[in-house]
Design a protein around this motif. Structure first.
Motif, PDB file in Angstrom:
ATOM      1  N   ASP A  46       1.650   6.607  -6.860  1.00  0.00           N
ATOM      2  CA  ASP A  46       0.555   7.504  -7.278  1.00  0.00           C
ATOM      3  C   ASP A  46       0.861   8.764  -7.051  1.00  0.00           C
ATOM      4  O   ASP A  46       0.665   9.607  -7.947  1.00  0.00           O
ATOM      5  CB  ASP A  46      -0.676   7.549  -6.472  1.00  0.00           C
ATOM      6  N   ARG A  47       1.781   9.266  -6.043  1.00  0.00           N
ATOM      7  CA  ARG A  47       2.379  10.507  -5.920  1.00  0.00           C
ATOM      8  C   ARG A  47       3.331  10.800  -6.975  1.00  0.00           C
ATOM      9  O   ARG A  47       3.267  12.132  -7.418  1.00  0.00           O
ATOM     10  CB  ARG A  47       3.109  10.742  -4.339  1.00  0.00           C
ATOM     11  N   GLN A  48       4.107  10.016  -7.024  1.00  0.00           N
ATOM     12  CA  GLN A  48       5.338  10.243  -8.232  1.00  0.00           C
ATOM     13  C   GLN A  48       4.365  10.483  -9.707  1.00  0.00           C
ATOM     14  O   GLN A  48       4.713  11.433 -10.215  1.00  0.00           O
ATOM     15  CB  GLN A  48       6.079   8.953  -8.281  1.00  0.00           C
ATOM     16  N   MET A  49       3.302   9.697  -9.825  1.00  0.00           N
ATOM     17  CA  MET A  49       2.898   9.819 -11.191  1.00  0.00           C
ATOM     18  C   MET A  49       1.943  11.219 -11.138  1.00  0.00           C
ATOM     19  O   MET A  49       1.846  11.622 -12.196  1.00  0.00           O
ATOM     20  CB  MET A  49       1.747   8.862 -11.312  1.00  0.00           C
ATOM     21  N   ALA A  50       1.327  11.497 -10.004  1.00  0.00           N
ATOM     22  CA  ALA A  50       0.805  12.830  -9.848  1.00  0.00           C
ATOM     23  C   ALA A  50       1.683  14.016 -10.277  1.00  0.00           C
ATOM     24  O   ALA A  50       1.269  15.010 -10.879  1.00  0.00           O
ATOM     25  CB  ALA A  50      -0.133  13.038  -8.594  1.00  0.00           C
ATOM     26  N   ARG A  51       2.792  13.884  -9.500  1.00  0.00           N
ATOM     27  CA  ARG A  51       3.935  15.177  -9.652  1.00  0.00           C
ATOM     28  C   ARG A  51       4.174  15.116 -11.236  1.00  0.00           C
ATOM     29  O   ARG A  51       4.310  16.145 -11.734  1.00  0.00           O
ATOM     30  CB  ARG A  51       5.080  14.786  -8.795  1.00  0.00           C
ATOM     31  N   LYS A  52       4.668  13.732 -12.007  1.00  0.00           N
ATOM     32  CA  LYS A  52       5.084  13.739 -13.337  1.00  0.00           C
ATOM     33  C   LYS A  52       3.802  14.440 -14.163  1.00  0.00           C
ATOM     34  O   LYS A  52       4.040  15.204 -15.176  1.00  0.00           O
ATOM     35  CB  LYS A  52       5.219  12.411 -13.540  1.00  0.00           C
ATOM     36  N   ALA A  53       2.453  14.208 -13.877  1.00  0.00           N
ATOM     37  CA  ALA A  53       1.479  14.534 -14.491  1.00  0.00           C
ATOM     38  C   ALA A  53       1.403  16.305 -14.224  1.00  0.00           C
ATOM     39  O   ALA A  53       1.271  16.890 -15.642  1.00  0.00           O
ATOM     40  CB  ALA A  53       0.120  14.063 -14.229  1.00  0.00           C
ATOM     41  N   LYS A 103       0.723  -1.186  -0.099  1.00  0.00           N
ATOM     42  CA  LYS A 103       0.070  -0.106   0.001  1.00  0.00           C
ATOM     43  C   LYS A 103       1.042   1.208   0.010  1.00  0.00           C
ATOM     44  O   LYS A 103       0.592   2.406  -0.505  1.00  0.00           O
ATOM     45  CB  LYS A 103      -1.018   0.028   1.175  1.00  0.00           C
ATOM     46  N   LEU A 104       1.870   1.280   0.909  1.00  0.00           N
ATOM     47  CA  LEU A 104       2.554   2.361   0.859  1.00  0.00           C
ATOM     48  C   LEU A 104       3.551   2.594  -0.357  1.00  0.00           C
ATOM     49  O   LEU A 104       3.610   3.803  -0.880  1.00  0.00           O
ATOM     50  CB  LEU A 104       3.980   2.165   1.905  1.00  0.00           C
ATOM     51  N   ALA A 105       3.989   1.391  -0.995  1.00  0.00           N
ATOM     52  CA  ALA A 105       4.534   1.845  -2.575  1.00  0.00           C
ATOM     53  C   ALA A 105       3.639   2.208  -3.453  1.00  0.00           C
ATOM     54  O   ALA A 105       3.858   2.967  -4.325  1.00  0.00           O
ATOM     55  CB  ALA A 105       4.934   0.329  -2.703  1.00  0.00           C
ATOM     56  N   ARG A 106       2.193   1.703  -3.337  1.00  0.00           N
ATOM     57  CA  ARG A 106       1.205   2.089  -4.068  1.00  0.00           C
ATOM     58  C   ARG A 106       0.999   3.652  -4.192  1.00  0.00           C
ATOM     59  O   ARG A 106       1.055   4.372  -5.105  1.00  0.00           O
ATOM     60  CB  ARG A 106       0.156   1.547  -3.870  1.00  0.00           C
ATOM     61  N   ALA A 107       1.097   4.070  -2.886  1.00  0.00           N
ATOM     62  CA  ALA A 107       0.649   5.579  -2.592  1.00  0.00           C
ATOM     63  C   ALA A 107       1.851   6.301  -3.124  1.00  0.00           C
ATOM     64  O   ALA A 107       1.684   7.560  -3.762  1.00  0.00           O
ATOM     65  CB  ALA A 107       0.359   5.701  -1.100  1.00  0.00           C
ATOM     66  N   LYS A 108       3.237   5.762  -2.856  1.00  0.00           N
ATOM     67  CA  LYS A 108       4.126   6.612  -3.445  1.00  0.00           C
ATOM     68  C   LYS A 108       4.136   6.599  -5.072  1.00  0.00           C
ATOM     69  O   LYS A 108       4.564   7.713  -5.476  1.00  0.00           O
ATOM     70  CB  LYS A 108       5.781   5.833  -2.850  1.00  0.00           C
TER      71      LYS A 108
END
Length: 303
Positions: A19-26, A12-17
């Motif tokens: 998702d945050r990385q993808m959001a920052r890239k977007a 879950k922590l890896a998934r959340a990380k």
């Protein structure tokens, strides 16, 4: 209650990380696209402005100015067909004076120089032609070859035949209007002569198709006619007595049976034309009223 295993929490922590990385890239990609769109719009606007200025000649090192219109037109004449014509080129057609006057000085072997005021405003092309020919020395050391029946001295033909001149001609300017006929059978009232003595006018040359050229008349008598054809180009302002003296001597046979040659050779030693003089505008200044001056009171003498 079942407690999630450590592996599940890690996933879950890896998934959340992730998702945050993808959001920052977007978000970064959106900012980049907006920046690129802004730069593209600015470049497009700059290109439009640059193109407009270029089309309007804003980057020309030598801006184009409207070309002056021709003031005068010179008709070429064939010097090979008429060997009496003298080829000195043609005057300019643009940027010629068309206001005011120009001084012309004719120095002959008959006495004081004859000074003429050329009427540039009424005959700009005639004045331009005389100035051009004078600058070429066209009239220098030529003879005035005829005394006309109208009372004028005819000059300006280097050949001395009446058939010569320059290798160009030009149109009439400033021909006086014919007098109005009298409406009744009674004689018309006396009118001022169309060509008063002292008038300088052109005379057309039949050898150049009837156009005006270099030949001119200086009237030493008043002359009027019902069909004026001579364009007036100026007026004698000094030396008219010299021309009158030449006219008074009369004419002799020119070798062809015509008594038209001046009794004494009249040689133009030089003919010069000065710069155009534009009259200054006349400013009407209202008269300033002045106070009446008091008369001095009489003094009384003492005994």
């Amino acid at each position: 209650m079942r407690v999630p295993s450590s592996k599940t929490r890690q996933r879950k922590l890896a998934r959340a990380k992730y998702d945050r990385q993808m959001a920052r890239k977007a978000a970064s990609a959106r900012r980049k696209r907006r920046l690129q769109a802004g730069i593209g719009s600015a470049l497009a606007l700059l290109l439009i402005v640059f193109g407009t200025v270029w089309l309007l000649g804003g980057f020309d090192s030598d801006p184009k100015t409207p070309e002056a219109a021709d003031l005068c037109s010179w008709t070429p004449q064939d010097g090979s067909a008429n060997t009496n014509l003298k080829d000195v080129g043609t005057p300019p057609t643009k940027d010629l004076p068309n206001t005011g006057t120009r001084p012309m000085t004719i120095t002959t072997n008959q006495g004081a120089p004859v000074t003429v005021t050329l009427d540039v405003a009424s005959a700009p092309c005639s004045s331009a032609s005389f100035a051009y020919l004078a600058g070429k020395g066209f009239f220098d050391n030529t003879k005035c070859h005829e005394l006309t029946a109208e009372g004028a001295l005819r000059c300006g033909d280097p050949s001395g035949t009446g058939q010569g001149g320059a290798t160009y001609s030009f149109f009439n300017e400033n021909v006086p209007a014919a007098p109005e006929p009298s409406p009744s059978a009674s004689p018309a009232p006396a009118q001022a002569p169309l060509y008063p003595k002292g008038t300088v006018a052109l005379i057309s040359n039949a050898a150049t198709g009837g156009g005006n050229g270099s030949q001119f008349l200086i009237f030493f008598k008043d002359f009027t006619t019902s069909s004026p054809t001579y364009p007036i180009i100026g007026t004698v302002t000094a030396g008219l007595d010299v021309v009158e003296k030449i006219g008074a001597l009369g004419a002799v046979d020119n070798g062809s049976g015509e008594k038209i040659k001046p009794a004494q050779d009249v040689i133009i030693q030089s003919l010069t034309v000065g710069e155009a003089a534009t009259p200054a505008p006349s400013a009407s200044v209202p008269a300033t009223p002045t106070a009446p001056t008091a008369s001095p009171s009489p003094t009384t003498g003492q005994s």
